[in-house]
Design an enzyme around this catalytic site. Sequence first.
Site, PDB file in Angstrom:
ATOM      1  N   ASP A  59       0.878  -1.165   0.000  1.00 37.58           N
ATOM      2  CA  ASP A  59       0.000   0.000   0.000  1.00 37.58           C
ATOM      3  C   ASP A  59       0.918   1.218   0.000  1.00 37.58           C
ATOM      4  O   ASP A  59       1.805   1.328   0.852  1.00 37.58           O
ATOM      5  CB  ASP A  59      -0.874  -0.045   1.264  1.00 37.58           C
ATOM      6  CG  ASP A  59      -1.913   1.069   1.281  1.00 37.58           C
ATOM      7  OD1 ASP A  59      -1.579   2.212   0.893  1.00 37.58           O
ATOM      8  OD2 ASP A  59      -3.048   0.792   1.698  1.00 37.58           O
ATOM      9  N   SER A 147      -3.859  14.905 -11.961  1.00 38.64           N
ATOM     10  CA  SER A 147      -5.066  14.760 -12.779  1.00 38.64           C
ATOM     11  C   SER A 147      -5.457  16.168 -13.213  1.00 38.64           C
ATOM     12  O   SER A 147      -5.141  17.147 -12.511  1.00 38.64           O
ATOM     13  CB  SER A 147      -6.199  14.158 -11.947  1.00 38.64           C
ATOM     14  OG  SER A 147      -7.449  14.345 -12.593  1.00 38.64           O
ATOM     15  N   TYR A 160     -10.620  14.200  -4.155  1.00 39.97           N
ATOM     16  CA  TYR A 160      -9.672  13.834  -5.214  1.00 39.97           C
ATOM     17  C   TYR A 160      -8.988  15.088  -5.775  1.00 39.97           C
ATOM     18  O   TYR A 160      -7.758  15.117  -5.943  1.00 39.97           O
ATOM     19  CB  TYR A 160     -10.455  13.096  -6.303  1.00 39.97           C
ATOM     20  CG  TYR A 160      -9.649  12.539  -7.448  1.00 39.97           C
ATOM     21  CD1 TYR A 160      -8.839  11.417  -7.271  1.00 39.97           C
ATOM     22  CD2 TYR A 160      -9.722  13.110  -8.720  1.00 39.97           C
ATOM     23  CE1 TYR A 160      -8.122  10.883  -8.332  1.00 39.97           C
ATOM     24  CE2 TYR A 160      -9.011  12.583  -9.782  1.00 39.97           C
ATOM     25  CZ  TYR A 160      -8.214  11.471  -9.586  1.00 39.97           C
ATOM     26  OH  TYR A 160      -7.503  10.948 -10.648  1.00 39.97           O
ATOM     27  N   LYS A 164      -5.016  15.865  -5.603  1.00 38.75           N
ATOM     28  CA  LYS A 164      -4.218  15.999  -6.830  1.00 38.75           C
ATOM     29  C   LYS A 164      -3.617  17.406  -6.946  1.00 38.75           C
ATOM     30  O   LYS A 164      -2.512  17.570  -7.466  1.00 38.75           O
ATOM     31  CB  LYS A 164      -5.066  15.650  -8.055  1.00 38.75           C
ATOM     32  CG  LYS A 164      -5.501  14.171  -8.106  1.00 38.75           C
ATOM     33  CD  LYS A 164      -4.323  13.209  -8.169  1.00 38.75           C
ATOM     34  CE  LYS A 164      -4.748  11.797  -8.540  1.00 38.75           C
ATOM     35  NZ  LYS A 164      -3.613  10.859  -8.625  1.00 38.75           N
TER      36      LYS A 164
HETATM   37  N1  LIG Z   1      -7.577   7.034 -16.146  1.00 41.90           N
HETATM   38  C1  LIG Z   1      -7.770   8.318 -16.115  1.00 41.90           C
HETATM   39  O1  LIG Z   1      -8.537   8.865 -16.916  1.00 41.90           O
HETATM   40  C2  LIG Z   1      -7.027   9.193 -15.123  1.00 41.90           C
HETATM   41  C3  LIG Z   1      -7.196  10.577 -15.233  1.00 41.90           C
HETATM   42  C4  LIG Z   1      -6.532  11.408 -14.353  1.00 41.90           C
HETATM   43  C5  LIG Z   1      -5.706  10.856 -13.381  1.00 41.90           C
HETATM   44  N2  LIG Z   1      -5.572   9.512 -13.286  1.00 41.90           N
HETATM   45  C6  LIG Z   1      -4.687   9.015 -12.240  1.00 41.90           C
HETATM   46  O2  LIG Z   1      -3.778   8.097 -12.789  1.00 41.90           O
HETATM   47  C7  LIG Z   1      -3.404   7.130 -11.820  1.00 41.90           C
HETATM   48  C8  LIG Z   1      -3.597   5.748 -12.400  1.00 41.90           C
HETATM   49  O3  LIG Z   1      -4.976   5.594 -12.712  1.00 41.90           O
HETATM   50  P1  LIG Z   1      -5.509   4.440 -13.664  1.00 41.90           P
HETATM   51  O4  LIG Z   1      -6.500   5.069 -14.561  1.00 41.90           O
HETATM   52  O5  LIG Z   1      -4.383   3.668 -14.227  1.00 41.90           O
HETATM   53  O6  LIG Z   1      -6.324   3.586 -12.589  1.00 41.90           O
HETATM   54  P2  LIG Z   1      -6.388   2.018 -12.322  1.00 41.90           P
HETATM   55  O7  LIG Z   1      -7.502   1.829 -11.359  1.00 41.90           O
HETATM   56  O8  LIG Z   1      -6.415   1.268 -13.609  1.00 41.90           O
HETATM   57  O9  LIG Z   1      -4.980   1.735 -11.607  1.00 41.90           O
HETATM   58  C9  LIG Z   1      -4.698   2.244 -10.353  1.00 41.90           C
HETATM   59  C10 LIG Z   1      -3.892   1.197  -9.599  1.00 41.90           C
HETATM   60  O10 LIG Z   1      -3.520   1.771  -8.348  1.00 41.90           O
HETATM   61  C11 LIG Z   1      -3.644   0.751  -7.370  1.00 41.90           C
HETATM   62  N3  LIG Z   1      -3.822   1.361  -6.059  1.00 41.90           N
HETATM   63  C12 LIG Z   1      -4.885   2.069  -5.595  1.00 41.90           C
HETATM   64  N4  LIG Z   1      -4.673   2.437  -4.331  1.00 41.90           N
HETATM   65  C13 LIG Z   1      -3.450   1.957  -3.972  1.00 41.90           C
HETATM   66  C14 LIG Z   1      -2.680   1.996  -2.790  1.00 41.90           C
HETATM   67  N5  LIG Z   1      -3.130   2.617  -1.688  1.00 41.90           N
HETATM   68  N6  LIG Z   1      -1.474   1.402  -2.785  1.00 41.90           N
HETATM   69  C15 LIG Z   1      -0.998   0.770  -3.885  1.00 41.90           C
HETATM   70  N7  LIG Z   1      -1.692   0.681  -5.039  1.00 41.90           N
HETATM   71  C16 LIG Z   1      -2.903   1.265  -5.075  1.00 41.90           C
HETATM   72  C17 LIG Z   1      -4.863  -0.044  -7.799  1.00 41.90           C
HETATM   73  O11 LIG Z   1      -4.882  -1.335  -7.202  1.00 41.90           O
HETATM   74  C18 LIG Z   1      -4.691  -0.078  -9.315  1.00 41.90           C
HETATM   75  O12 LIG Z   1      -3.961  -1.220  -9.738  1.00 41.90           O
HETATM   76  C19 LIG Z   1      -4.240   7.433 -10.572  1.00 41.90           C
HETATM   77  O13 LIG Z   1      -3.482   8.189  -9.671  1.00 41.90           O
HETATM   78  C20 LIG Z   1      -5.390   8.253 -11.128  1.00 41.90           C
HETATM   79  O14 LIG Z   1      -5.914   9.120 -10.150  1.00 41.90           O
HETATM   80  C21 LIG Z   1      -6.206   8.662 -14.127  1.00 41.90           C
END
Ligand SMILES: NC(=O)c1ccc[n+]([C@@H]2O[C@H](COP(=O)([O-])OP(=O)(O)OC[C@H]3O[C@@H](n4cnc5c(N)ncnc54)[C@H](O)[C@@H]3O)[C@@H](O)[C@H]2O)c1
Length: 254
Positions: A59, A147, A160, A164
Site C-alpha cells: 500500500d 489529474s 480527489y 491531486k
Molecule cells: N484514467 C484516467 O482517466 C485518469 C485521469 C486522471 C488521473 N488519473 C490518475 O492516474 C493514476 C492511475 O490511474 P488508472 O486510470 O491507471 O487507474 P487504475 O484503477 O487502472 O490503476 C490504479 C492502480 O492503483 C492501485 N492502487 C490504488 N490504491 C493503492 C494503494 N493505496 N497502494 C498501492 N496501489 C494502489 C490499484 O490497485 C490499481 O492497480 C491514478 O493516480 C489516477 O488518479 C487517471
Amino acid sequence: MKIEGIVAVVTGGASGLGRASAERLVAQGAKVVIADLEGSNGAAVAEEIGGGTRFVAADVTSEAQMEAVFDAADEMGAVRAVVHCAGRGGPIRVVDKNGFPGSLETYETVVRINLIGSFNVLRLGAARIAKTDSVDGERGAVVLTASVAAYEGQIGQIPYASAKAGVVGMTLVAARDLAGRQIRVCTIAPGTFDTPILSRLTDEVRGSLARAVPHPARLGHPDEFAMLACHILENPMLNGETIRLDGAIRMPPR
Ligand SMILES: NC(=O)c1ccc[n+]([C@@H]2O[C@H](COP(=O)([O-])OP(=O)(O)OC[C@H]3O[C@@H](n4cnc5c(N)ncnc54)[C@H](O)[C@@H]3O)[C@@H](O)[C@H]2O)c1
C-alpha cells in the site's frame, strides 16, 4: 537518463497507466518492480510483462511496505526511477443530498491515498536514488501522477481534486529540494484515459467523455501516458513541472 539497464519502481503497476508504464520501461530495457495492493493482479501482470519484472504487494501509504518494495528493487541494481501511478477517487459532496455535511472519513481516505501516498513514495524513492552514483550529471528521476481535476475538479471530486492539487503543489518544491542530489521530479496530469478506472462507466458516459476532448476526440491510450513518463525520465531538462496530457480538454463543473 538512459532507461536501458536502470531499475525502476512503478506503483499502481497492476493496472491502467502504471501497467502501461511498466510495459514500456521493460520494452526500453529497464528492470521493473511493480508495487500494488495485495488484492490486485500484480503478480500475473508482472509475469505477463516478463523481463524479470517483480511484483511486491504494498500500500503506497505504508512506510514499511514501500520500504520492502525499494529493498526488492535494490536487489536488482541501482534504483534510478520511480513512476508513481497508484491512486483512486472517492466521490462526496460538500453538503450531501439530505443536507448533511460531506463525509470527513471519505475525504481523509482519498487524501491519504493520493496525496500522503505520493509524498511517501517520493521521499522513500528519492532516498534510494540519492544513494546511487551520479551518471552524466544525474542520479535519477521521479514521475508523479496528478489529474486535470487538480485544476478543474468536477462536482463530487472534492477530496480527489484537493489531493491531486497537492501533488501539483509538491512538484516544484520537491524538484528544488532534490536538485542538490541531482534528482528530478515531474508530474503528469492526465485528462481522460481508457483504463479500468473508467470501465465502471456506461458506454454512453465513456462516449461523451471521449467526445469532450477537442483533439484527438477520444480517450487517451495508457501507452500515451507511458510514452510521456519515459520521456520525462530521459530528458534531463524536464524538472519541477506538471504536464497536462489531455488533448486540450477542460472539464466542466459536472
Ligand atoms: N484514467 C484516467 O482517466 C485518469 C485521469 C486522471 C488521473 N488519473 C490518475 O492516474 C493514476 C492511475 O490511474 P488508472 O486510470 O491507471 O487507474 P487504475 O484503477 O487502472 O490503476 C490504479 C492502480 O492503483 C492501485 N492502487 C490504488 N490504491 C493503492 C494503494 N493505496 N497502494 C498501492 N496501489 C494502489 C490499484 O490497485 C490499481 O492497480 C491514478 O493516480 C489516477 O488518479 C487517471
